[in-house]
Write an enzyme that holds these catalytic residues in place. Structure first.
Site, PDB file in Angstrom:
ATOM      1  N   HIS A   1       0.815  -1.214   0.000  1.00 30.67           N
ATOM      2  CA  HIS A   1       0.000   0.000   0.000  1.00 30.67           C
ATOM      3  C   HIS A   1       0.850   1.267   0.000  1.00 30.67           C
ATOM      4  O   HIS A   1       0.422   2.310  -0.491  1.00 30.67           O
ATOM      5  CB  HIS A   1      -0.921   0.021   1.219  1.00 30.67           C
ATOM      6  CG  HIS A   1      -1.696   1.294   1.362  1.00 30.67           C
ATOM      7  ND1 HIS A   1      -2.667   1.663   0.463  1.00 30.67           N
ATOM      8  CD2 HIS A   1      -1.603   2.298   2.257  1.00 30.67           C
ATOM      9  CE1 HIS A   1      -3.167   2.848   0.822  1.00 30.67           C
ATOM     10  NE2 HIS A   1      -2.528   3.255   1.904  1.00 30.67           N
ATOM     11  N   CYS A   2       2.071   1.202   0.534  1.00 26.65           N
ATOM     12  CA  CYS A   2       2.815   2.435   0.801  1.00 26.65           C
ATOM     13  C   CYS A   2       3.618   2.957  -0.389  1.00 26.65           C
ATOM     14  O   CYS A   2       3.353   4.042  -0.905  1.00 26.65           O
ATOM     15  CB  CYS A   2       3.743   2.229   2.001  1.00 26.65           C
ATOM     16  SG  CYS A   2       2.858   2.020   3.560  1.00 26.65           S
ATOM     17  N   ILE A   3       4.620   2.202  -0.827  1.00 28.90           N
ATOM     18  CA  ILE A   3       5.573   2.742  -1.800  1.00 28.90           C
ATOM     19  C   ILE A   3       4.924   3.065  -3.148  1.00 28.90           C
ATOM     20  O   ILE A   3       5.239   4.094  -3.746  1.00 28.90           O
ATOM     21  CB  ILE A   3       6.768   1.785  -1.967  1.00 28.90           C
ATOM     22  CG1 ILE A   3       7.455   1.584  -0.615  1.00 28.90           C
ATOM     23  CG2 ILE A   3       7.765   2.344  -2.967  1.00 28.90           C
ATOM     24  CD1 ILE A   3       8.606   0.604  -0.653  1.00 28.90           C
TER      25      ILE A   3
END
Length: 452
Positions: A288-290
């Site tokens: 989900h983040c990078i």
């Protein structure tokens, strides 16, 4: 008739009462904590507070998730079923779908999804929906902390006006802060307690209460000047990773043109004890983040008449890696007088990172889809993911047996789960395309293993 104004001292006392009362309740761990969202971020956080002695409600809109949690079945590998059951036995943790629990909560932590739309614009609909429910249940003396990753300004520009529309004042009647989640799913070395917490409140009082809360369960808390600083700190963390992964990926492409093994070069550079941090190439970025967070910052900057340059360039390079992997497979098969069309390919791993079952934004799914569209017969093995959907069709996992490996035209390592026996894979496979360097350092036949 003149109404006498209350003494100045009583005004100061009325302002101080919510802060002092909440400070004492948090310090004594008598505060009721509700964590909204019980996934990879929210559940470990909820369990952390429950284990510290707080009474915790895990609020989620998914009935299946809540029922599983109340049956002692964890939704993340970072929380064991036994740990969850133990906390439920003590009455410290209970999952629920009932938003009315917010009205009885002293602390509300928001850990809801913040995806991107197809247009690359932030989708903050989950935050907005949650904020509306908080407004309905807001009472004096509550601490609200947003943990969901979002664009800088969300806390002060979006949440604050909505909450103050009730007539309550932040820093006096209720307390609002931002503290970015930093959970690394499946990381055995860094759990909730081990990862420093950054927190910034809309007032000094808000920051103090948020910091006090997190100090009950983490070793180190970093207080910053504002929610905007805290929001940006999370985005910068992942912009840093995205850009450096892109550099490693492009460097690998350059090394391939020069006939040099990029892993050997990077390991050699990493021998320098200062001034260098090793990043390694891979099949793309996932989770989900990078893949998501840098776009939040780039989107926000466009509204400030600034065009980010590193962010879209890194995204372009990283998003091109799945196609590069497919080309590697095609070239490797071609050298053996085979083609992708009709080739039997066994993919090892479909999760975006090792030892977890999270397939969000996983480059493995895109790679498999591209291979299938070119006519390959693709099967996959992943101990953490029982099934995946590829172009509308459901694929179910297989076991990476010796026979499966031997009868494959190509074995494609997409996720380096530690449960795979890589030496056995080398011993039983004619061709391996290793996108994770999982077989690095192991003895193999000439041209048996192809690396990025």
């Amino acid at each position: 008739m003149n109404i006498a104004e209350p003494p100045i001292g009583s005004i100061a006392q009325s302002v101080a009462e919510p802060f002092a009362d909440l400070f004492n309740r948090i310090s004594s761990r008598e505060a009721h904590v509700t964590v909204i969202g019980q996934g990879y971020v929210g559940l470990p956080l909820a369990v952390g507070f429950a284990a510290a002695g707080f009474e915790v409600s895990g609020l989620d809109t998914n009935n299946r998730v809540v029922n599983n949690l109340n049956s002692g079945k964890s939704s993340t590998p970072d929380v064991a079923d036994s740990e969850l059951a133990e906390l439920q036995g003590t009455g410290k943790y209970q999952a629920t779908v009932d938003f009315s629990v917010l009205s009885g909560s002293d602390v509300i932590l928001v850990c809801v999804p913040t995806p991107l739309r197809k247009s690359k614009d932030p989708d903050i609909s989950f935050i907005l929906a949650t904020a509306e429910r908080m407004v309905e249940n807001l009472r004096r003396g509550q601490l609200i902390i947003l943990e969901s990753t979002t664009y800088p300004g969300t806390t002060e520009e979006l949440l604050l006006p909505m909450l103050e529309s009730t007539g309550f004042k932040a820093g006096k009647d209720f307390f609002l802060a931002f503290s970015p989640e930093r959970i690394d799913p499946g990381n055995p070395n860094y759990g909730v307690r081990d990862i420093p917490k950054v927190t910034g409140g809309v007032t000094a009082e808000c920051t103090k209460l948020a910091a006090l809360l997190y100090r009950q369960i983490v070793k180190k808390v970093v207080e910053v000047a504002s929610p905007r600083v805290a929001e940006l700190s999370k985005l910068y963390e992942n912009v840093f990773r995205s850009v450096n992964i892109a550099l490693a990926n492009e460097f690998a492409l350059m090394c391939r043109h020069l006939g040099v093994n990029s892993r050997e070069v990077i390991d050699a550079a990493a021998s320098k004890p200062f001034g260098f941090m090793a990043f390694y190439p891979g099949p793309g970025i996932g989770g989900h983040c990078i893949p998501v967070d840098p776009s939040y910052l780039a989107w926000k900057m466009r509204f400030n008449n600034y065009q980010a340059r590193f962010i879209p360039l890194a995204e372009e390079i990283n998003q091109a890696m799945p196609a590069h992997v497919v080309k590697l497979v095609g070239d490797a098969l071609n050298q053996r007088k085979l083609c992708i069309n009709g080739a039997r390919i066994t993919a090892l791993g479909v999760a975006y990172k090792k030892n977890v079952g999270d397939i969000r934004e996983s480059p493995a799914l895109q790679i498999i889809s591209m291979l299938v569209r070119k006519g390959a017969i693709v099967r996959y093995a992943d101990p953490h993911v029982p099934s995946v959907e590829i172009d509308g069709s459901v694929l179910r996992r297989i076991q990476a047996t010796d026979n499966e490996l031997k009868t494959s035209d190509c074995v494609l390592i997409l996720t380096d789960h530690t449960s795979f026996d890589y030496q056995n894979i080398i011993d039983n496979c004619a061709l391996i395309v290793d996108t994770r360097d999982a077989t690095w350092g192991m003895e193999s036949k000439p041209d048996q293993v192809v690396r990025i």
